[in-house]
Write an enzyme that holds these catalytic residues in place. Structure first.
Site, PDB file in Angstrom:
ATOM      1  N   GLY A 255       0.426  -1.337  -0.036  1.00  0.00           N
ATOM      2  CA  GLY A 255      -0.152   0.090  -0.036  1.00  0.00           C
ATOM      3  C   GLY A 255       0.852   1.228   0.078  1.00  0.00           C
ATOM      4  O   GLY A 255       2.184   1.113  -0.539  1.00  0.00           O
ATOM      5  N   GLY A 257       1.461   5.340   1.273  1.00  0.00           N
ATOM      6  CA  GLY A 257       0.207   6.026   2.486  1.00  0.00           C
ATOM      7  C   GLY A 257       0.923   7.861   1.942  1.00  0.00           C
ATOM      8  O   GLY A 257       1.111   7.766   0.115  1.00  0.00           O
ATOM      9  N   GLY A 260       4.733   7.527   1.191  1.00  0.00           N
ATOM     10  CA  GLY A 260       5.632   7.072   0.842  1.00  0.00           C
ATOM     11  C   GLY A 260       5.223   5.215   0.408  1.00  0.00           C
ATOM     12  O   GLY A 260       4.148   5.157   0.981  1.00  0.00           O
ATOM     13  N   VAL A 262       4.571   0.855   0.480  1.00  0.00           N
ATOM     14  CA  VAL A 262       5.271   0.110   1.562  1.00  0.00           C
ATOM     15  C   VAL A 262       5.266  -1.200   0.819  1.00  0.00           C
ATOM     16  O   VAL A 262       4.063  -1.441   0.236  1.00  0.00           O
ATOM     17  CB  VAL A 262       3.961   0.041   2.826  1.00  0.00           C
ATOM     18  CG1 VAL A 262       4.452  -1.087   4.020  1.00  0.00           C
ATOM     19  CG2 VAL A 262       3.732   1.283   3.528  1.00  0.00           C
ATOM     20  N   ASP A 374      -2.329  11.130  12.487  1.00  0.00           N
ATOM     21  CA  ASP A 374      -3.183  10.477  11.678  1.00  0.00           C
ATOM     22  C   ASP A 374      -3.655   9.341  11.652  1.00  0.00           C
ATOM     23  O   ASP A 374      -3.930   8.757  11.492  1.00  0.00           O
ATOM     24  CB  ASP A 374      -1.800  10.335  10.328  1.00  0.00           C
ATOM     25  CG  ASP A 374      -2.714  10.200   9.223  1.00  0.00           C
ATOM     26  OD1 ASP A 374      -3.756  10.789   9.072  1.00  0.00           O
ATOM     27  OD2 ASP A 374      -2.494   9.979   7.613  1.00  0.00           O
TER      28      ASP A 374
END
Length: 576
Positions: A255, A257, A260, A262, A374
């Site tokens: 995924g 964010g 960056g 992952v 977040d």
């Protein structure tokens, strides 16, 4: 004897006897025949020498009395023919070469040239260089394949025939035109060339290795390597992570964010990892954010917070290596997957409590305290036992001692952001509380913070949620099955906590410690309710069967403390 095509008879006027003597030209003729015969038949003569010869002479100067009949035309002594002052010169036609070239009836065939005779302007035909044959035939002269006649056309290299000539190239490593010879020793030259190429390649590789090593060292020191290598985190090499993630292959992407991507990876010892790699944005911004995240996650140690295993400092922007969490995000389980892990109220309450415990740890127990910044369902991961783990500290800040809030650039995810933070720009612990309240609403309703209503218009799920609580219509919002009235009462208490977290004023919101304590109380009530429900079912079964299912435990004789201890033994996985 027949002469063809034409003969020009010339006479050299005797002078000094050299080639430069003046020449007198006589009329030309096309043919000339000489017949020699004896008037007597000598067939009966045993020994007869038929010796005769003919010659052309100038009758004005020839004196027959000077001729010795014993004179032979060829001198055996001098090995030369007897010279005469008359010669015969053959020409193709009595015209110039220029006239022959313009005349379509020229005697010369293809691939020929015309040349002047030695004693006049008449021409003869000759083959061009590189051609051979009869120049007077219509097909003319043919090309010579010089490569097949090495004795006449030398070549010490590679020979190639071309029309009218040939080329010759010396072998590799030797010099010259090949026809007159080649200089140099081929093996030595090739070895010299190969050696030079290998040396150049070795030097280039050494320079590249030194450059990469220097770059890694520069990145290591710039990223705080001297300080971080003394911390409790492992320092990975760039090569280790490239191999573990299959060079960051797209199939390994878990995924992305705000800061960056992952990637999943497997280390040489079989450990599964998640590598966070920066996006291509401003280097200064990336370094600041990653250094901040490194400083935060390196000091965190809680069972409900994703653990950092190490980092790589050899790249321009550090790579963060986390433990791999196998079951994806809470967001995926709510909105995309079949909600098996969240099929009942018990599991949703457990996930909410574990998340609250993680945030309480960051706010109250970490040193210094940490504001996540977040909090959202996509930053809450579920492991193989569906235990919640908070992740992604890219927007987090550390709170210095004595500071109650921290001014910061607005970061976070729309829909989860604290309205007070948006207005003031001050990120506080209560900002995390508000975002957590949105997560609680998402757990209850199964709706995203901003969802599309059936009418097609965007609706604010937070406002709709608060309105439903006030109008006692909460049961219309719950997205999962409710087992009994006890669970509904717990859900209402849960919703009330969420409502308090969503208060527009941060000062009126509870702390994460208060929220975590409330969820702990709800979990105990839920476990007690289930225990009582199971006990009631067992008593009914015992009544129907006429015997007790618990011969060794008499619940009616237990006090409250014993009951609580029994609950802990029956449900160790959920104990606090």
């Amino acid at each position: 004897m027949l002469f063809y095509p034409e003969a020009v008879v010339t006479r050299r006027i005797l002078g000094d006897g050299g080639n430069n003597s003046p020449v007198r030209r006589f009329s030309s003729f096309n043919s000339f025949t000489i017949s020699l015969a004896s008037p007597t038949n000598h067939s009966n003569v045993l020994q007869f020498n038929p010796c005769e010869y003919a010659f052309i002479a100038d009758q004005r100067t020839f004196n027959v009395s000077d001729l010795q009949l014993s004179t032979q035309p060829f001198s055996r002594i001098t090995q030369e023919f007897i010279k005469s002052d008359v010669v015969i010169e053959w020409v193709a036609r009595e015209e110039t070469c220029e006239e022959a070239q313009s005349n379509s009836n020229s005697f010369c065939g293809s691939n020929t040239n015309s040349s002047y005779s030695e004693n006049g302007n008449e021409y003869r035909c000759v083959c061009k260089d590189g051609f051979t044959g009869n120049p007077y035939l219509p097909q003319g002269c043919q090309d010579i394949d010089e490569c097949k006649e090495a004795n006449k056309y030398p070549c010490q290299g590679s020979c190639k025939n071309i029309i009218g000539s040939y080329t010759c190239k010396c072998p590799i490593g030797m010099r010259g035109d090949g026809k007159s010879g080649c200089q140099g020793f081929r093996v030595t030259a090739i070895a010299a060339v190969v050696g030079a190429v290998l040396l150049t390649m070795i030097i280039a590789m050494l320079i590249l290795i030194m450059y990469k090593r220097r770059r890694k060292e520069t990145n290591f020191f710039r990223n705080g390597g001297m300080l971080l290598k003394h911390q409790r985190v492992r320092i990975f090499t760039e090569a280790e992570l490239v191999k573990a993630t299959k060079n960051y292959d797209e199939s390994q992407l878990l995924g992305e964010g705000g800061f960056g991507y992952v990637y999943k990876g497997i280390l040489a010892d079989g450990t599964q990892i998640a590598v966070k790699k920066a996006k291509d944005i401003s280097k200064a911004q990336i370094n600041q954010e990653y250094q901040q995240e490194i400083g935060i996650v390196s000091q965190v140690n809680h069972k409900n917070v994703v653990k950092i295993l190490g980092l790589c400092l050899e790249t321009k922007v550090p790579l963060l290596v986390y433990e791999f969490i196998s079951n994806g995000t809470l967001f995926q389980h709510i909105h995309h997957k079949k909600p098996q892990a969240l099929a009942n109220w018990k599991n949703r309450l457990r996930v909410a409590e574990e998340t609250a415990l993680a945030l309480n740890y960051l706010h109250s127990l970490a040193d210094p305290p940490i504001i996540h910044g977040d909090v959202k369902t996509s930053n809450i991961l579920l492991d193989d036992t569906y235990t919640a783990k908070v992740s992604d500290f890219g927007a987090s800040v550390l709170i210095s001692p004595g500071d109650s809030d921290m001014a910061s650039k607005i970061k976070g995810t729309f829909g989860y952001l604290d309205p007070e933070y948006l207005m003031t720009g001050c990120l506080t612990e209560k900002s995390d509380v508000y975002s957590f309240g949105v997560v609680l609403v998402e757990l209850l309703t199964g709706e995203k913070p901003n969802f599309m209503a059936r009418s097609g218009e965007k609706s604010n799920v937070i406002q709709y949620f608060i309105s439903s609580i006030e109008s006692h219509d909460l049961d219309q919002l719950v997205c999962f099955g409710v087992a009994n009235e006890d669970e509904m009462e717990e859900i209402e208490a849960f919703a009330e906590i969420a409502k308090q977290c969503l208060c527009s004023s941060g000062a009126k919101r509870p702390t994460m410690k208060e929220v975590a304590d409330e969820f702990g109380r709800l979990r105990k009530l839920n476990e007690r309710s289930r225990w009582n429900h199971d006990k009631k079912s067992e008593e009914e079964t015992e009544h129907l069967l006429g015997e007790s299912s618990y011969d060794s435990i008499h619940v009616e004789n237990l006090n409250q403390h014993d009951i609580y201890s029994l609950e802990m033994d029956l449900y160790p996985a959920y104990s606090i």
